[in-house]
Design an enzyme around this catalytic site. Structure first.
Site, PDB file in Angstrom:
ATOM      1  N   SER A 185       0.825  -1.212   0.000  1.00 46.53           N
ATOM      2  CA  SER A 185       0.000   0.000   0.000  1.00 46.53           C
ATOM      3  C   SER A 185       0.856   1.257   0.000  1.00 46.53           C
ATOM      4  CB  SER A 185      -0.853   0.054   1.266  1.00 46.53           C
ATOM      5  OG  SER A 185      -1.579  -1.108   1.435  1.00 46.53           O
ATOM      6  N   GLU A 218      -4.078  -0.147  -8.895  1.00 45.91           N
ATOM      7  CA  GLU A 218      -3.072   0.898  -9.100  1.00 45.91           C
ATOM      8  C   GLU A 218      -1.764   0.222  -9.532  1.00 45.91           C
ATOM      9  OE1 GLU A 218      -2.141   3.117  -5.407  1.00 45.91           O
ATOM     10  OE2 GLU A 218      -2.445   4.898  -6.644  1.00 45.91           O
ATOM     11  N   HIS A 225      -1.301  -2.850  -7.062  1.00 42.47           N
ATOM     12  CA  HIS A 225      -1.973  -2.503  -5.810  1.00 42.47           C
ATOM     13  C   HIS A 225      -3.478  -2.673  -5.976  1.00 42.47           C
ATOM     14  CE1 HIS A 225      -2.915   0.878  -2.707  1.00 42.47           C
ATOM     15  NE2 HIS A 225      -3.044  -0.318  -2.171  1.00 42.47           N
ATOM     16  N   ASN A 277      -3.228   5.999  -1.313  1.00 34.59           N
ATOM     17  CA  ASN A 277      -3.034   6.083   0.140  1.00 34.59           C
ATOM     18  C   ASN A 277      -2.425   7.398   0.595  1.00 34.59           C
ATOM     19  OD1 ASN A 277      -4.237   3.771   1.171  1.00 34.59           O
ATOM     20  ND2 ASN A 277      -2.633   2.549   0.218  1.00 34.59           N
TER      21      ASN A 277
END
Ligand SMILES: NC(=O)c1ccc[n+]([C@@H]2O[C@H](COP(=O)([O-])OP(=O)(O)OC[C@H]3O[C@@H](n4cnc5c(N)ncnc54)[C@H](O)[C@@H]3O)[C@@H](O)[C@H]2O)c1
Length: 289
Positions: free
Chosen positions: A122, A155, A143, A193
């Site tokens: 992450s 991602e 991701h 994130n």
């Protein structure tokens, strides 16, 4: 590097929330999957979660195939050597740089030299994880979002040494799983994130400072900004330990505005990690959703 058409077996490292979800979507797309965790108990728990998820999707008429046939394409194991069969490996173990670097050094040793190694991290540096291998150009971030079978997006995170052809492969593989992609440079937190973690932490601080009760913080953000979950429910859903780990990495890299909220770390210390332990900001009875 192996082309998409050469991929038959997908290796998944970690059978937790994300690993079992990735195993499920890869199997549902027709791949054989080898899912590895460190303890038999975690492997079994991961396989049970896949079965439950497939049954739910079948009941909602959202599977084009018998759930048992998809489940049967996933082999669980604790043996690292079983990943030697993989044409592509996706790592989804705990969010700890040392652990991931050890795993990637092992993967470099057990898999064929032209196998792409992806990480579901992450927040951690793809470049640093890649440097634990002798094939940094074949290492990339894939991701996935939680819950993997439900969320449409992946991602793609490009490390300093990641080869362009590997980036193209990552987009194509995700598309083959029915996912849409976007691309991020290997900067702390990537796109998602970097923006999400301060939002969650601010929700926790607002709750801790008595701005509103937990329901109104979540309702306010849902009704006020049209997101499907408020920050406290989303934290419970992700896992409070995962949120703290991600926040601490961002804090170290990007400074004080990323400091994890006090109440978040206190709950993690108490073992209240969210949905997965039955209690976080809310209480959860019965089966995990
Ligand atoms: N939870 C989320 O919402 C979310 C979303 C996107 C990405 N991620 C990332 O995905 C990764 C996994 O997160 P999670 O929520 O599934 O965690 P989790 O705690 O549910 O599962 C992690 C699993 O990895 C296993 N593991 C630990 N060391 C291992 C090793 N050496 N080899 C194999 N397995 C090992 C653990 O036993 C555990 O079963 C983390 O990097 C996390 O940051 C999580």
């Amino acid at each position: 590097m192996r082309a998409l058409s050469d991929i038959d077996v997908v290796g998944v490292v970690g059978a937790g929330t994300m690993g079992n979800g990735i195993a499920q979507v890869a199997a549902a797309a027709g791949y054989d999957v080898v899912m590895r965790d460190i303890e038999e108990e975690y492997v079994e728990k991961g396989l049970d979660a896949v079965e439950e998820s497939l049954d739910r999707l079948a009941a909602a008429d959202r599977l084009g195939e018998d759930p048992a046939a998809i489940r049967d394409r996933i082999a669980g194991t604790t043996d690292l050597d079983d990943l030697a069969a993989a044409d592509l490996v996706i790592e989804a173990a705990v969010e700890d740089l040392d652990v991931k670097r050890d795993i990637f050094a092992d993967l470099d040793a057990v898999t064929d030299g032209d196998v792409i190694l992806a990480t579901n991290t992450s927040t951690l540096s793809i470049t640093s994880i890649a440097s634990a291998t002798g094939r940094a150009s074949d290492v990339i971030g894939l991701h996935f979002m939680n819950p993997v079978p439900v969320m449409d997006g992946v991602e793609v995170v490009v490390g300093e040494r990641t080869d362009d052809a590997v980036v193209d492969f990552a987009h194509a593989f995700a598309a083959d799983l029915g996912k849409e992609t976007w691309e991020s440079d290997d900067k702390p937190g990537f796109v998602t994130n970097r923006i999400l973690m301060p939002w969650i932490n601010e929700g926790v601080r607002a709750y801790d400072e008595g701005v509103a009760d937990r329901e109104d913080i979540d309702r306010g953000m849902k009704l006020g900004t049209n997101v499907p979950m408020g920050p406290l429910e989303l934290a419970d859903h992700i896992g409070l330990d995962v949120v703290v780990d991600a926040s601490e990495t961002l804090h170290a890299e990007l400074g004080d505005r990323y400091k994890p909220a006090y109440l978040l770390t206190r709950k993690v210390e108490a073992g209240d990690l969210g949905k997965k332990t039955g209690r976080g900001f809310y209480e959860y009875g019965g089966e995990e959703e």
